[in-house]
Design an enzyme around this catalytic site. Structure first.
Site, PDB file in Angstrom:
ATOM      1  N   HIS A  20       4.728  18.845 -13.162  1.00 22.37           N
ATOM      2  CA  HIS A  20       5.812  18.733 -12.728  1.00 22.37           C
ATOM      3  C   HIS A  20       6.938  18.010 -13.645  1.00 22.37           C
ATOM      4  O   HIS A  20       8.055  18.402 -14.108  1.00 22.37           O
ATOM      5  CB  HIS A  20       6.171  18.363 -11.340  1.00 22.37           C
ATOM      6  CG  HIS A  20       5.049  19.221 -10.478  1.00 22.37           C
ATOM      7  ND1 HIS A  20       5.911  19.632  -9.032  1.00 22.37           N
ATOM      8  CD2 HIS A  20       3.898  19.242 -10.168  1.00 22.37           C
ATOM      9  CE1 HIS A  20       4.625  20.268  -8.422  1.00 22.37           C
ATOM     10  NE2 HIS A  20       3.729  19.992  -8.937  1.00 22.37           N
ATOM     11  N   ASP A 118      12.821  19.521  -7.453  1.00 22.81           N
ATOM     12  CA  ASP A 118      11.413  19.905  -7.179  1.00 22.81           C
ATOM     13  C   ASP A 118      11.250  20.511  -5.769  1.00 22.81           C
ATOM     14  O   ASP A 118      11.656  20.152  -4.882  1.00 22.81           O
ATOM     15  CB  ASP A 118      10.395  19.037  -7.462  1.00 22.81           C
ATOM     16  CG  ASP A 118       9.023  19.476  -7.972  1.00 22.81           C
ATOM     17  OD1 ASP A 118       8.639  20.648  -7.492  1.00 22.81           O
ATOM     18  OD2 ASP A 118       8.360  18.974  -8.830  1.00 22.81           O
ATOM     19  N   THR A 140       7.603  24.702  -9.503  1.00 18.19           N
ATOM     20  CA  THR A 140       6.816  24.592 -11.156  1.00 18.19           C
ATOM     21  C   THR A 140       5.559  25.585 -10.843  1.00 18.19           C
ATOM     22  O   THR A 140       4.783  25.462 -12.116  1.00 18.19           O
ATOM     23  CB  THR A 140       6.658  23.172 -11.461  1.00 18.19           C
ATOM     24  OG1 THR A 140       5.718  22.576 -10.603  1.00 18.19           O
ATOM     25  CG2 THR A 140       7.642  22.436 -11.858  1.00 18.19           C
ATOM     26  N   ALA A 353      -6.691  15.859 -25.103  1.00 19.61           N
ATOM     27  CA  ALA A 353      -6.266  16.832 -26.106  1.00 19.61           C
ATOM     28  C   ALA A 353      -4.831  17.107 -26.148  1.00 19.61           C
ATOM     29  O   ALA A 353      -4.330  17.200 -25.075  1.00 19.61           O
ATOM     30  CB  ALA A 353      -7.195  18.068 -26.212  1.00 19.61           C
ATOM     31  N   HIS A 370      -9.119  24.681 -15.122  1.00 18.50           N
ATOM     32  CA  HIS A 370      -8.830  24.695 -13.941  1.00 18.50           C
ATOM     33  C   HIS A 370      -7.868  25.437 -13.221  1.00 18.50           C
ATOM     34  O   HIS A 370      -7.448  25.401 -11.889  1.00 18.50           O
ATOM     35  CB  HIS A 370      -8.608  23.131 -13.354  1.00 18.50           C
ATOM     36  CG  HIS A 370      -7.068  22.737 -13.814  1.00 18.50           C
ATOM     37  ND1 HIS A 370      -6.849  22.913 -14.886  1.00 18.50           N
ATOM     38  CD2 HIS A 370      -6.181  22.165 -13.017  1.00 18.50           C
ATOM     39  CE1 HIS A 370      -5.475  22.513 -14.963  1.00 18.50           C
ATOM     40  NE2 HIS A 370      -4.977  21.898 -14.006  1.00 18.50           N
ATOM     41  N   TRP A 373      -1.015  25.985 -13.286  1.00 18.72           N
ATOM     42  CA  TRP A 373       0.142  27.046 -13.739  1.00 18.72           C
ATOM     43  C   TRP A 373       0.245  26.631 -15.364  1.00 18.72           C
ATOM     44  O   TRP A 373       0.439  27.514 -16.083  1.00 18.72           O
ATOM     45  CB  TRP A 373       0.914  27.061 -12.808  1.00 18.72           C
ATOM     46  CG  TRP A 373       2.103  28.147 -13.207  1.00 18.72           C
ATOM     47  CD1 TRP A 373       3.416  27.860 -13.468  1.00 18.72           C
ATOM     48  CD2 TRP A 373       1.594  29.526 -13.336  1.00 18.72           C
ATOM     49  NE1 TRP A 373       3.937  29.237 -13.920  1.00 18.72           N
ATOM     50  CE2 TRP A 373       2.855  30.215 -13.756  1.00 18.72           C
ATOM     51  CE3 TRP A 373       0.690  30.267 -13.316  1.00 18.72           C
ATOM     52  CZ2 TRP A 373       2.833  31.510 -14.086  1.00 18.72           C
ATOM     53  CZ3 TRP A 373       0.434  31.580 -13.405  1.00 18.72           C
ATOM     54  CH2 TRP A 373       1.552  32.170 -13.945  1.00 18.72           C
ATOM     55  N   SER A 375      -1.268  25.032 -17.618  1.00 20.11           N
ATOM     56  CA  SER A 375      -2.397  25.479 -18.376  1.00 20.11           C
ATOM     57  C   SER A 375      -2.387  26.966 -18.624  1.00 20.11           C
ATOM     58  O   SER A 375      -2.658  27.475 -19.736  1.00 20.11           O
ATOM     59  CB  SER A 375      -3.621  24.824 -18.017  1.00 20.11           C
ATOM     60  OG  SER A 375      -3.609  23.487 -18.027  1.00 20.11           O
ATOM     61  N   GLU A 378       0.273  28.216 -20.746  1.00 17.94           N
ATOM     62  CA  GLU A 378      -0.009  27.752 -22.221  1.00 17.94           C
ATOM     63  C   GLU A 378      -1.170  28.980 -22.875  1.00 17.94           C
ATOM     64  O   GLU A 378      -0.812  29.554 -23.988  1.00 17.94           O
ATOM     65  CB  GLU A 378      -0.286  26.330 -22.489  1.00 17.94           C
ATOM     66  CG  GLU A 378       0.913  25.527 -21.980  1.00 17.94           C
ATOM     67  CD  GLU A 378       0.513  24.058 -22.132  1.00 17.94           C
ATOM     68  OE1 GLU A 378       1.355  23.232 -22.052  1.00 17.94           O
ATOM     69  OE2 GLU A 378      -0.672  23.687 -22.464  1.00 17.94           O
ATOM     70  N   ASP A 394      -2.340  25.497  -5.682  1.00 18.48           N
ATOM     71  CA  ASP A 394      -2.109  27.044  -6.196  1.00 18.48           C
ATOM     72  C   ASP A 394      -3.146  27.526  -7.056  1.00 18.48           C
ATOM     73  O   ASP A 394      -3.212  28.769  -7.318  1.00 18.48           O
ATOM     74  CB  ASP A 394      -0.830  26.895  -6.943  1.00 18.48           C
ATOM     75  CG  ASP A 394      -0.711  26.001  -8.044  1.00 18.48           C
ATOM     76  OD1 ASP A 394      -1.339  24.824  -8.061  1.00 18.48           O
ATOM     77  OD2 ASP A 394      -0.195  26.331  -9.188  1.00 18.48           O
TER      78      ASP A 394
HETATM   79  C1  LIG Z   1       0.223  21.168 -19.627  1.00 21.27           C
HETATM   80  O1  LIG Z   1      -0.921  20.679 -18.826  1.00 21.27           O
HETATM   81  C2  LIG Z   1      -1.903  20.163 -19.762  1.00 21.27           C
HETATM   82  C3  LIG Z   1      -3.113  19.942 -18.943  1.00 21.27           C
HETATM   83  O2  LIG Z   1      -2.992  19.188 -17.900  1.00 21.27           O
HETATM   84  C4  LIG Z   1      -1.265  19.107 -20.734  1.00 21.27           C
HETATM   85  O3  LIG Z   1      -2.058  18.489 -21.747  1.00 21.27           O
HETATM   86  C5  LIG Z   1       0.115  19.632 -21.454  1.00 21.27           C
HETATM   87  O4  LIG Z   1       0.537  18.534 -22.090  1.00 21.27           O
HETATM   88  C6  LIG Z   1       0.805  20.037 -20.371  1.00 21.27           C
HETATM   89  N1  LIG Z   1       1.781  20.828 -20.856  1.00 21.27           N
HETATM   90  C7  LIG Z   1       3.239  20.870 -20.911  1.00 21.27           C
HETATM   91  C8  LIG Z   1       4.080  21.550 -21.517  1.00 21.27           C
HETATM   92  O5  LIG Z   1       3.546  20.151 -19.832  1.00 21.27           O
END
Ligand SMILES: *[C@@H]1O[C@H](CO)[C@@H](O)[C@H](O)[C@H]1NC(C)=O
Ligand SMILES: *[C@@H]1O[C@H](CO)[C@@H](O)[C@H](O)[C@H]1NC(C)=O
Ligand SMILES: *[C@@H]1O[C@H](CO)[C@@H](O)[C@H](O)[C@H]1NC(C)=O
Ligand SMILES: *[C@@H]1O[C@H](CO)[C@@H](O)[C@H](O)[C@H]1NC(C)=O
Length: 478
Positions: A20, A118, A140, A353, A370, A373, A375, A378, A394
């Site tokens: 979030h 939120d 989110t 990472a 997992h 949302w 991930s 992305e 979710d």
């Molecule tokens: C999305 O989540 C991943 C894993 O929880 C994290 O590494 C990443 O930085 C997050 N990306 C954003 C844009 O928040």
């Protein structure tokens, strides 16, 4: 009547957990680019980590209208985990009510003209209404999970909740738009309660219903991905802005800006960039990236099953193991040592990472996730097929959409047996590779189009910005 124009000033209040915080920070940056002033509320703990792990301060320094506002120390989770963590945080956030109110009325020089909060914190709605500041809700999560949460009272009324019998594959009939594919096991995890009086269940259900009081709803998704569900949502919330995927949207609008702005990580953990060098030496689309996000916990047994599954598949893998993510910590470090030794040949392990860069890397051919949302989005944006092992909330429904609706991966929820893992990895990376890559490419193209000039998310964000600007002209009309 003379109208006095005051500069638009948005107060942004995310729920203080990684997914979030980072998503709403992306939105803040997009507002800054449009000249809107932003005050961003963040917990002390999250702020400290964000500043330590990222370049956020220098990245945001070009925007004089942006500032962080740290919440009182009382906002904290008391070190609980999983769904209990969310509940504890939820309770402790209420202690910030007075603080929040003071912020809203205290800014005589630069009054708050709009609140974006939120969509889990209805006390902000109470205050917005009391003081007369328009409030927009930002959920989110995916639109499909938001809609399922919203329909929970209907499921109770229809007798579909609490869940019936042992057959989790029975279809659920009362979430409009999902009648043909939503099974009991795909409902958000908190629907798996035997007692509807369960406090988590009632909290999410009633908080979600409060959304009707907000002036508008923002969702981090795009029309081509969740169109049919968005049509359902708009029957209840006509003023819904879909502006995602936000991380990509921000990048698109920053195009041509400085490199440091482009490297806009908002991670609350230190990213180990050594894995990028490792990836550089791997063949095209040969690596499975494995990460269970920022909250999920695995037991020692589950970890061992994943490990065997991955090793037995014969496929290369990059595995993120957060030091705090194994429930038995002592065992955790022992396993980690063991794993590191046994996987030298094909594997690489890091504690955290740089996920966006990993998913964008040409060596990565799949994502064992997992199904959070953020991930999921992305991965979708980069056209990377997924194996979904949802943990909670979710994620159970996101993974159903990945497997059954978008067909960009495999949903193995409720099992992590080594044989299942091995087969899923082989299927994704070899046996059914072409099929998955093709559909993932198609959706990735639509995602790129949505945030490009003239795309649906691009236009919706412009409309949102215009609407926020209007809220400042000559006061607010109810
Ligand atoms: C999305 O989540 C991943 C894993 O929880 C994290 O590494 C990443 O930085 C997050 N990306 C954003 C844009 O928040
Ligand atoms: C973020 O802040 C909340 C509230 O203080 C805290 O409970 C949570 O553990 C923090 N998360 C991280 C990763 O710092
Ligand atoms: C649910 O909980 C409330 C208070 O927490 C109680 O008054 C009510 O009787 C409970 N209902 C059921 C069906 O257990
Ligand atoms: C509510 O249900 C969740 C998930 O099933 C469980 O973890 C939690 O302990 C329950 N809460 C109460 C108060 O019973």
């Amino acid at each position: 009547m003379a109208q006095q124009t005051i500069p638009p000033h948005v107060l942004i209040f995310p729920f203080p957990v990684q997914g979030h915080v980072t998503t709403m920070l992306k939105l803040s940056e997009l507002f800054c680019l449009a000249g809107i002033h932003v005050t961003y509320l963040i917990s002390t703990q999250n702020y400290t980590r964000l500043v330590r792990c990222t370049n956020v301060l220098s990245r945001l320094s070009p925007y004089p209208g942006f500032r962080f506002q740290v919440l009182p120390e009382s906002v904290s989770d008391g070190n609980a985990q999983s769904m209990d963590l969310v509940m504890n945080l939820f309770e402790s956030l209420k202690t910030a009510k007075t603080f929040f109110k003071d912020l809203l009325i205290g800014e005589a020089q630069k009054p708050v003209t709009c609140i974006i909060s939120d969509g889990l914190m209805s006390f902000t709605l109470d205050l917005g209404e009391e003081i007369g500041i328009p409030i927009i809700y930002f959920r989110t999560i995916s639109s499909c999970s938001f809609w399922a949460y919203f329909c929970m009272p209907k499921l109770v009324e229809a007798g579909e909740l609490p869940l019936k019998g042992d057959d989790m594959d029975v279809l659920i009939k009362n979430v409009p738009g999902m009648e043909c594919f939503l099974r009991q096991r795909d409902l958000p995890s908190l629907c798996r309660v035997s007692d509807l009086n369960n406090s988590t269940f009632t909290m999410i259900s009633s908080e979600t219903h409060q959304t009707v009081r907000a002036r508008a709803l923002i969702l981090n998704t795009f029309e081509d991905l969740e169109g049919p569900i968005l049509s359902q949502i708009r029957t209840e919330f006509p003023n819904t802005y879909t502006i995602g995927p936000l991380h990509a949207h921000l990048k698109a609008r920053l195009d041509g800006k400085t490199a440091s702005q482009l490297a806009s990580s908002n991670s609350l953990w230190e990213e180990d960039k050594s894995c990028i060098k490792w990836l550089d030496n791997q063949p095209l689309k040969s690596v499975v990236y494995v990460s269970f996000g920022s909250i999920a916990m695995v037991t020692r047994e589950q970890l061992v099953e994943f490990w065997h599954g991955l090793v037995n598949s014969g496929i290369r893998f990059l595995w993120v193991i957060r030091p705090d993510s194994v429930t038995d910590e002592e065992m955790g470090s022992e396993i980690q040592a063991e794993l590191e030794k046994a996987t030298k040949a094909r594997g690489y392990m890091v504690e955290w990472a740089p996920q966006e860069a990993v998913l964008a890397h040409q060596a990565v051919g799949g994502f064992l996730t997992h199904s959070g949302w953020n991930s999921t989005l992305e991965s979708i944006f980069e056209g990377v097929p997924m194996i979904c092992w949802p943990y909670f909330a979710d994620q159970q429904i996101n993974s159903r959409f990945v497997g059954e609706v978008w067909k960009v991966g495999l949903d193995i929820k409720d099992t992590c047996d080594r044989v299942v893992i091995e087969k899923a990895v082989k299927d994704m990376m070899e046996v059914r590779k072409e099929e998955f890559v093709e559909s993932a490419d198609q959706i990735a193209k639509m995602a790129r189009k949505s945030v490009g000039e003239g795309g649906s998310s691009y236009c919706n964000l412009n409309r949102l910005i215009e609407d926020i600007m209007l809220m400042t002209v000559g006061g607010i009309t109810p």
